[in-house]
Every structure is written in C-alpha cells, then in structure tokens.
Motif scaffolding. Structure first.
Motif, mmCIF file in Angstrom:
data_model
loop_
_atom_site.group_PDB
_atom_site.id
_atom_site.type_symbol
_atom_site.label_atom_id
_atom_site.label_comp_id
_atom_site.label_asym_id
_atom_site.label_seq_id
_atom_site.Cartn_x
_atom_site.Cartn_y
_atom_site.Cartn_z
ATOM 1 N N ASP A 232 -7.996 -8.034 -9.297
ATOM 2 C CA ASP A 232 -9.104 -7.246 -9.823
ATOM 3 C C ASP A 232 -8.720 -5.776 -9.958
ATOM 4 O O ASP A 232 -9.167 -5.083 -10.880
ATOM 5 C CB ASP A 232 -10.324 -7.381 -8.911
ATOM 6 C CG ASP A 232 -11.104 -8.663 -9.194
ATOM 7 O OD1 ASP A 232 -10.625 -9.474 -10.004
ATOM 8 O OD2 ASP A 232 -12.183 -8.855 -8.600
ATOM 9 N N PHE A 236 -8.753 -3.663 -13.312
ATOM 10 C CA PHE A 236 -9.504 -2.410 -13.378
ATOM 11 C C PHE A 236 -8.640 -1.279 -13.928
ATOM 12 O O PHE A 236 -9.095 -0.480 -14.760
ATOM 13 C CB PHE A 236 -10.025 -2.045 -11.990
ATOM 14 C CG PHE A 236 -10.751 -0.726 -11.944
ATOM 15 C CD1 PHE A 236 -11.958 -0.557 -12.589
ATOM 16 C CD2 PHE A 236 -10.205 0.354 -11.261
ATOM 17 C CE1 PHE A 236 -12.623 0.660 -12.564
ATOM 18 C CE2 PHE A 236 -10.858 1.566 -11.224
ATOM 19 C CZ PHE A 236 -12.078 1.729 -11.881
ATOM 20 N N LEU A 291 -15.825 -7.193 -11.527
ATOM 21 C CA LEU A 291 -14.711 -6.986 -10.607
ATOM 22 C C LEU A 291 -15.182 -6.761 -9.173
ATOM 23 O O LEU A 291 -16.229 -6.163 -8.934
ATOM 24 C CB LEU A 291 -13.864 -5.794 -11.065
ATOM 25 C CG LEU A 291 -13.265 -5.882 -12.464
ATOM 26 C CD1 LEU A 291 -12.496 -4.597 -12.790
ATOM 27 C CD2 LEU A 291 -12.344 -7.092 -12.587
ATOM 28 N N ARG A 301 -15.373 2.859 -10.551
ATOM 29 C CA ARG A 301 -15.929 1.823 -11.436
ATOM 30 C C ARG A 301 -17.416 2.070 -11.689
ATOM 31 O O ARG A 301 -17.886 2.000 -12.826
ATOM 32 C CB ARG A 301 -15.696 0.455 -10.787
ATOM 33 C CG ARG A 301 -16.157 -0.752 -11.619
ATOM 34 C CD ARG A 301 -17.541 -1.254 -11.225
ATOM 35 N NE ARG A 301 -17.611 -1.587 -9.826
ATOM 36 C CZ ARG A 301 -17.321 -2.795 -9.341
ATOM 37 N NH1 ARG A 301 -16.942 -3.756 -10.152
ATOM 38 N NH2 ARG A 301 -17.457 -3.035 -8.050
#
Length: 354
Positions: A232, A236, A291, A301
C-alpha cells in the motif's frame, strides 16, 4: 583492460545522455534519468528488471561520473591484475546487480530513482579490502595500498557532502557486502584450492566459481522480484507522483483560461484539456481511500484526499460558470479557493512541527 573498457563505456554513455539532454551535465531531471534506464522502484516491480543493469551506467552529472571513475580507475587496475579479467568483470557486474536489488528492497515502499556505478564500485572496493587482508598481498605492500583506500573514502565523503541526503547508501552497502562475499569465494575456490589441489587447472576454478556466482545472482534477483506485489505504501507513492504531475498540468491549463478571447473558446479549452485530468484526479482519490496507511503517510493521504475534494468542487463551479456564461458562481469559487489556502497552510504547519 576490463577496467579501461568499463570506464570508456561509462564515459560514452554519459556523453550520449548529455547530447540528448544537456541537464545531465549538472543535474538531470528524474524523468530523464528514468528514460535512460535509471532504477525506478515501481517500474522494476512492474517487470523492468533490466534496470538493475542499465542503472549502473547512468550518472547524475559530471561530478558524479568523475568521482566514480576515479574510484574505478584507482581500484580497478590493481584488483584486475590480482584476480584476473574474468573474476573482476564478474565482481563488477554481480555486485552492481545486487546493490541495485538491495536498493530496491530498501526503497520499495517509496517513489525512488537511483542511478550510477557506485554500487558496483562499492562491490569491487569490498573485494579490494578483502584481498588486502589475505596472504595474496605481501605485508610490505599493504600500507601503500591501504592509503589508496583512504583516498577513495575521502573522495566519496567529499562527493557525499555536496549531495547531502541524495546518496543511495543502501546500494553502497549492498555492493560492499556482496563484494566482500565474492572475494571470499574467489579466495576459497581459486587461491586456497589451487594451492591444495595442484592438478586442478586454475582457469577451470576461475571460470567455474565466477559462473556459479553470476548465475546465483540472477537466480536470487529473479526469485526476489518475480510476481512481487505492490505494498500500500508503494501504491501510495506512485499515486502521489501521478497526482503531482496531473495537478501541475491542471493549474497550467486553468491559468491559461483568462487568456481566451471568448467564453465558448474558454469552455472548449476547459472541456478539452481539463475535464479528463479531473477524471484522473478522481480516480487517484478513490484509489487512495482504499489504502491502509499509518503515521505521516496517512496524514498526507488524508490531506491529498481533502485537497482533491475541494479541487473537484472548484472544477464543478468553474465548469458551470463557463457553460452558463455567468459570474453567479464567483463567490463559491472564491470561498473554495480560501479553503484550499487554509488547508495548505494547516498542512505545512503540521509537517513543520514534526
């Protein structure tokens, strides 16, 4: 001979990169480095394993090239004269591949681009140190040769000081350790065994041991990279890079809208150049939501998701303004702009406090 060929090959490729992009002379762009074969984590994971080799011959400026070629020249001729061309070339290529592999493993959760011969040079440096500590080198010669080690370390420290944090220490460590190991194999199979078993031809031992080392390196690299899944964090990093590229192009297009001579012309430009980019941002946002992240990456994020949400709202009202040829959405657009500014300031303050 092999040392000269390797130096010539590195210099030739550097000249070609400078001809294609003069920025290579000092500080090339990441895109140019990747285009010429730099080791980019997500591309290697996607199957471009050949970058473990190609990245060894790409340099990030003239200083980078000169520092590496000085080290290769200083160590290479001596080591090649001791172990022979076959062992030297195998050591260079094998440690270069393994240093790239180790760099990949250490940076697989980030967007990272690496290039240069320093991993392979760290490998022959490791082999050089190992050989110096064996009876293969007379004690009387060791002091002078150890001074060369000091000069090389000083050059690399000096170069490292000019580059700050932009040094691939993982590649250097991977190359150094693999070089020590290969020199150990050479010493065991060629030097000790050839002394014990006089009937075995030295050439067979040299070719046999180095072929085994190179094949083993390829097997290890293949088994490590085959069918490897993106984490993940790696996803990202890839999405973050894509977001930056798309956002930059969108702002460029948005800033050009006031230059249009009429509203229909602006609307056409908007729907032609900006709409599909907004769709890309929506896809990026949806992928980021799925994610599983922690710590600063999770905070980043969440910031990007909020930013893209506001950007989407601004896009919507700007599109309505152009379609209806009206200014009645101006206050909404201004208010969203203020929220984006506040979000950026809050994000900057949060990260500076860490």
């Amino acid at each position: 001979m092999i040392t000269l060929i390797l130096i010539g090959l590195n210099v030739l490729i550097f000249i070609l990169t400078v001809i294609s992009d003069p920025a290579f002379l000092l500080t090339p762009s990441i895109q140019a480095i990747v285009q010429w074969g730099g080791l980019e984590v997500d591309l290697v994971m996607a199957g471009e394993w050949w970058r473990l080799i190609s990245s060894m011959f790409i340099h990030l400026g003239a200083i980078h090239l000169l520092a590496n070629m000085y080290a290769l020249y200083t160590i290479g001729f001596f080591l090649e004269s001791i172990v022979g061309r076959v062992v030297f070339l195998t050591t260079y290529l094998t440690t270069g591949i393994l240093s790239g592999l180790w760099s990949f493993l250490m940076h697989q959760d980030t967007f990272y681009v690496s290039a240069g011969a320093s991993g392979a040079i760290a490998g022959i440096f490791g082999a050089y140190i190992f050989i110096l500590l064996t009876p293969m080198i007379p004690k009387a010669s060791r002091d002078k040769l150890l001074k060369n080690v000091g000069y090389i370390i000083a050059v690399n420290i000096g170069y490292g000081a000019t580059k700050g944090m932009n040094i691939d220490h993982a590649a250097h460590l991977g190359g150094l350790i693999s070089g020590l190991c290969i020199a150990g194999i050479f010493y065991l199979f060629f030097y000790l065994w050839s002394q014990k078993f006089k009937t075995i031809k030295k050439m067979w031992l040299r070719w046999g041991s180095m072929t085994a080392v190179f094949v083993l390196t390829l097997v290890v690299s293949f088994s490590t990279l085959y069918n490897r899944q993106f984490s993940d964090y790696a996803i990202f990093s890839k999405l973050t890079k894509e977001f930056g590229d798309v956002e930059k192009e969108m702002w460029k297009d948005l800033n050009e809208l006031p230059l249009c001579q009429s509203t229909p012309q602006a609307l056409t430009k908007f729907e032609t150049n900006i709409t599909h980019k907004m769709q890309s941002l929506r896809r990026i946002k949806e992928a980021m939501v799925l994610l599983q992240l922690q710590g600063k990456k999770d905070n980043l994020r969440n910031y990007l998701i909020d930013y893209m949400h506001l950007f989407d709202q601004e896009f919507h009202f700007t599109q309505l303004s152009l379609q209806e040829d009206t200014l009645k959405y101006k206050s909404e657009i201004i208010e969203i702009g203020k929220k984006i500014t506040q979000l950026r300031q809050s994000f900057d303050a949060s990260f500076k406090s860490h």
